[in-house]
Design a protein around this motif. Sequence first.
Motif, PDB file in Angstrom:
ATOM      1  N   LEU A   1       6.686   8.846   9.631  1.00 42.94           N
ATOM      2  CA  LEU A   1       6.992   7.779  10.582  1.00 42.94           C
ATOM      3  C   LEU A   1       7.378   8.356  11.935  1.00 42.94           C
ATOM      4  O   LEU A   1       7.024   7.822  12.981  1.00 42.94           O
ATOM      5  CB  LEU A   1       8.118   6.890  10.045  1.00 42.94           C
ATOM      6  CG  LEU A   1       7.701   5.700   9.165  1.00 42.94           C
ATOM      7  CD1 LEU A   1       6.927   6.151   7.934  1.00 42.94           C
ATOM      8  CD2 LEU A   1       8.915   4.876   8.775  1.00 42.94           C
ATOM      9  N   GLY A   2       8.118   9.470  11.903  1.00 41.60           N
ATOM     10  CA  GLY A   2       8.489  10.124  13.157  1.00 41.60           C
ATOM     11  C   GLY A   2       7.270  10.609  13.910  1.00 41.60           C
ATOM     12  O   GLY A   2       7.148  10.427  15.127  1.00 41.60           O
ATOM     13  N   ALA A   3       6.346  11.235  13.194  1.00 41.22           N
ATOM     14  CA  ALA A   3       5.127  11.740  13.824  1.00 41.22           C
ATOM     15  C   ALA A   3       4.278  10.604  14.372  1.00 41.22           C
ATOM     16  O   ALA A   3       3.556  10.776  15.365  1.00 41.22           O
ATOM     17  CB  ALA A   3       4.316  12.560  12.816  1.00 41.22           C
ATOM     18  N   ALA A   4       4.355   9.433  13.761  1.00 37.06           N
ATOM     19  CA  ALA A   4       3.599   8.270  14.218  1.00 37.06           C
ATOM     20  C   ALA A   4       4.274   7.560  15.385  1.00 37.06           C
ATOM     21  O   ALA A   4       3.727   6.593  15.924  1.00 37.06           O
ATOM     22  CB  ALA A   4       3.402   7.293  13.061  1.00 37.06           C
ATOM     23  N   GLY A   5       5.471   8.036  15.765  1.00 38.79           N
ATOM     24  CA  GLY A   5       6.194   7.413  16.869  1.00 38.79           C
ATOM     25  C   GLY A   5       6.937   6.156  16.489  1.00 38.79           C
ATOM     26  O   GLY A   5       7.481   5.457  17.351  1.00 38.79           O
TER      27      GLY A   5
ATOM     28  N   ALA B   1       0.843  -1.189   0.000  1.00 41.01           N
ATOM     29  CA  ALA B   1       0.000   0.000   0.000  1.00 41.01           C
ATOM     30  C   ALA B   1       0.880   1.241   0.000  1.00 41.01           C
ATOM     31  O   ALA B   1       1.718   1.418   0.884  1.00 41.01           O
ATOM     32  CB  ALA B   1      -0.913   0.001   1.226  1.00 41.01           C
ATOM     33  N   LEU B   2       0.713   2.070  -1.009  1.00 39.98           N
ATOM     34  CA  LEU B   2       1.433   3.334  -1.085  1.00 39.98           C
ATOM     35  C   LEU B   2       0.564   4.389  -0.422  1.00 39.98           C
ATOM     36  O   LEU B   2      -0.458   4.806  -0.963  1.00 39.98           O
ATOM     37  CB  LEU B   2       1.726   3.690  -2.544  1.00 39.98           C
ATOM     38  CG  LEU B   2       2.439   2.600  -3.365  1.00 39.98           C
ATOM     39  CD1 LEU B   2       2.665   3.083  -4.787  1.00 39.98           C
ATOM     40  CD2 LEU B   2       3.750   2.209  -2.710  1.00 39.98           C
ATOM     41  N   ALA B   3       0.956   4.798   0.780  1.00 39.97           N
ATOM     42  CA  ALA B   3       0.139   5.705   1.584  1.00 39.97           C
ATOM     43  C   ALA B   3       0.307   7.136   1.098  1.00 39.97           C
ATOM     44  O   ALA B   3       1.431   7.634   0.964  1.00 39.97           O
ATOM     45  CB  ALA B   3       0.540   5.603   3.054  1.00 39.97           C
ATOM     46  N   THR B   4      -0.809   7.805   0.816  1.00 41.11           N
ATOM     47  CA  THR B   4      -0.747   9.163   0.281  1.00 41.11           C
ATOM     48  C   THR B   4      -1.697  10.075   1.033  1.00 41.11           C
ATOM     49  O   THR B   4      -2.753   9.667   1.504  1.00 41.11           O
ATOM     50  CB  THR B   4      -1.145   9.185  -1.208  1.00 41.11           C
ATOM     51  OG1 THR B   4      -2.525   8.811  -1.317  1.00 41.11           O
ATOM     52  CG2 THR B   4      -0.304   8.228  -2.019  1.00 41.11           C
TER      53      THR B   4
ATOM     54  N   GLU C   1      -2.030   8.763  11.611  1.00 39.02           N
ATOM     55  CA  GLU C   1      -2.813   7.786  12.358  1.00 39.02           C
ATOM     56  C   GLU C   1      -2.942   6.470  11.597  1.00 39.02           C
ATOM     57  O   GLU C   1      -2.857   5.384  12.181  1.00 39.02           O
ATOM     58  CB  GLU C   1      -4.201   8.358  12.658  1.00 39.02           C
ATOM     59  CG  GLU C   1      -4.192   9.508  13.652  1.00 39.02           C
ATOM     60  CD  GLU C   1      -3.656   9.090  15.018  1.00 39.02           C
ATOM     61  OE1 GLU C   1      -3.892   7.933  15.424  1.00 39.02           O
ATOM     62  OE2 GLU C   1      -2.988   9.920  15.663  1.00 39.02           O
ATOM     63  N   ALA C   2      -3.151   6.551  10.280  1.00 39.77           N
ATOM     64  CA  ALA C   2      -3.309   5.337   9.478  1.00 39.77           C
ATOM     65  C   ALA C   2      -2.016   4.528   9.425  1.00 39.77           C
ATOM     66  O   ALA C   2      -2.036   3.296   9.494  1.00 39.77           O
ATOM     67  CB  ALA C   2      -3.762   5.706   8.064  1.00 39.77           C
ATOM     68  N   VAL C   3      -0.877   5.212   9.318  1.00 37.55           N
ATOM     69  CA  VAL C   3       0.417   4.518   9.282  1.00 37.55           C
ATOM     70  C   VAL C   3       0.695   3.869  10.630  1.00 37.55           C
ATOM     71  O   VAL C   3       1.163   2.717  10.695  1.00 37.55           O
ATOM     72  CB  VAL C   3       1.534   5.509   8.892  1.00 37.55           C
ATOM     73  CG1 VAL C   3       2.906   4.886   9.119  1.00 37.55           C
ATOM     74  CG2 VAL C   3       1.389   5.929   7.436  1.00 37.55           C
TER      75      VAL C   3
END
Length: 324
Positions: free
Chosen positions: A113-117, A11-14, A91-93
């Motif tokens: 990725l950083g923001a998602a922890g 899945a290419l997250a956009t 949030e989705a990642v």
Amino acid sequence: MRTLSDMHTVALATAGHLLHFELGVAYEIFGNPPVGVEDWYDVLLCGPGPVKIGPFVVEPDDGLDRLLSADTVIVSACADVDDPPPGELVEAVRAAHDAGARVASLCTGAFVLGAAGLLDGRLATTHWAHTAQLSARYPQAVVDPDVLYTDNGRVLTAAGKAAAVDLCLHLVQLDHGTTVANAVARRLVVPPHRSGGQAQFVATPLQVSGDHKLAQLLAWVQERLDQPLTVTDLALRAHTSPRHLGRQFRSVTGQTPLQWLLTQRVRRAQELLESTDFSIQAIAAATGMGTATTLRRQFKRIVGVPPDAYRRTFRSLPSATVSA
């Protein structure tokens, strides 16, 4: 943990405004199996709605909720790292990772990725121009500005632009083995693995503005890199003590005077390797390294590849037709 199946979903997250090169790389590699390979990836562009990718506006295949059932999630490069990444994408990642997906970022996608922890306590990288910003914004991440990509198992990050190719080929190699990854690399006309890190691609920045108190000293040193300069020499030239000079250098350049001087010698060696036919010994003398052995050791430590390999990669080719 999920393993490669007959229909491994990538899945290419956009969301927001993305850069098109990195996304194109992922589509090219994961969307086109080599000849003779039947079990390949199912690639989906997943986003909350139409997304701007470079100059294009693209309608995604599915929503961000599709990330929850994906095997691999690729987060492409953000166009503007000064703006916080879209909350719904973050949030989705995070949810996809918690559900067991392998998550990889390309270039500035590392900021998502950083923001998602997901980078906390993990080795990470991004384009060399943004590594300091990534480290400052997410201090719990272990940011390495020199490598082409990092692999923490289920969290991977790539440096800028062409390093997206390196990481995607690495994922193919993990999933399908070296032979298949090499076949993909041959189709792309790229090496399956590049030696060294992104330090060899870093442009040397201007250290200080012209009116800074260290500007004249740094310019003076740049003209004398072939000479055996010491911290005492620099302090005398700056009319200050070695200790005070060290404090000034650390506050301005982030390095000690000797570290900065060695870096400038190596950068000059890079220039000479690119633009001249000088021998390694001659370049060592011209940059104040003394011997070819010293130059090779320090060059490999700072740049990541030996001087000879660097020259083969970056030496300007003569004006002629080059066959692929």
